[in-house]
Write an enzyme that holds these catalytic residues in place. Structure first.
Site, mmCIF file in Angstrom:
data_model
loop_
_atom_site.group_PDB
_atom_site.id
_atom_site.type_symbol
_atom_site.label_atom_id
_atom_site.label_comp_id
_atom_site.label_asym_id
_atom_site.label_seq_id
_atom_site.Cartn_x
_atom_site.Cartn_y
_atom_site.Cartn_z
ATOM 1 C CG ASP A 84 -90.741 -15.406 -44.630
ATOM 2 O OD1 ASP A 84 -90.921 -16.445 -43.982
ATOM 3 O OD2 ASP A 84 -90.551 -15.396 -45.860
ATOM 4 C CG ASP A 86 -87.196 -20.322 -46.329
ATOM 5 O OD1 ASP A 86 -85.983 -20.519 -46.508
ATOM 6 O OD2 ASP A 86 -87.843 -20.821 -45.389
ATOM 7 C CG ASP A 105 -91.636 -14.715 -49.575
ATOM 8 O OD1 ASP A 105 -91.679 -15.550 -50.496
ATOM 9 O OD2 ASP A 105 -91.633 -15.044 -48.379
#
Length: 229
Positions: free
Chosen positions: A12, A14, A171
């Site tokens: 991922d 961001d 995240d």
């Protein structure tokens, strides 16, 4: 062959590779203020971590009773975010080291993100990560964003890797759910450590409850090596 065998790694972007959430928050705050919604707080923003920009502005339109078309909101949000991202995005140092470790072992890598292609390209170029991460999939390229598995499955397809050979670093809870739905292992590094108890994170194969503060390149590499299939 590398110690990691046939492993492929999907990141991922961001909140995982780069600390871009402050830029998304500021772009969100300014966009909403422009449309008569003042007082958007960081706590409000945390509820959108891991949600694609398109889905975010769609939710805003209903939640705040905005009459502006989704496409206009999305364009305004993306424009502001790109201006901020080009100037202010920081790659997490240990994540950069991890990418470099994997690159040295010729491990196939990809980025799979809910951000727009323009935002992904700008951030990877600005941080220098584009030199290592050449396979990029935006949720714009697939039918459904996270928590659907589409973006991860497309990344695996482009890498020529079987989903069972892929490890995702994420995240956010929707991303962890997407990795699980894709049949991939997941290293979860919650951007908001207080959300580490979310049920989606319980499906992760490695959960670092303290988030980036607990992540080190060497320990992540060792875990991958020791659990390589």
């Amino acid at each position: 062959m590398s110690d990691l065998g046939t492993l492929a790694v999907i990141f991922d972007l961001d909140g995982t590779l780069v600390d871009s959430e402050p830029n998304y928050y500021e772009a969100s705050r300014r966009t909403l203020a422009e449309h008569g919604v003042p007082g958007f707080t960081w706590t409000d923003h945390e509820g959108y971590v891991g949600v694609s920009t398109l889905e975010t502005v769609t939710i805003w339109r209903e939640r705040y009773g905005l009459r502006v078309p989704v496409a206009e909101l999305l364009a305004a949000m993306n424009r502001r975010y790109l201006d901020l991202a080009r100037a202010h995005t920081r790659a997490y140092p240990e994540m950069r080291k991890f990418v470099e470790l994997l690159a040295a072992e010729n491990v196939p890598m990809a980025v799979a993100s809910g951000s727009s292609p323009q935002a992904i390209d700008a951030i990877l170029a600005g941080t220098g990560l584009a030199a290592f991460l050449r396979t990029v999939v935006s949720s714009d390229a697939v039918p459904h964003g996270k928590p659907a598995p589409d973006v991860f499955l497309e990344a695996a397809r482009r890498l020529g890797a079987a989903p069972a050979d892929c490890v995702v670093l994420e995240d956010a809870a929707p991303g962890a759910a997407a990795a699980h739905a894709a049949g991939m292992r997941c290293v979860a590094i919650p951007y908001v450590p207080a959300q580490a108890g979310a049920p989606e994170f319980a499906t992760a194969d490695l959960l670092l409850r303290g988030g980036q503060a607990e992540f080190t390149a060497q320990s992540a590499y060792t875990w991958l090596r020791d659990t390589a299939r």
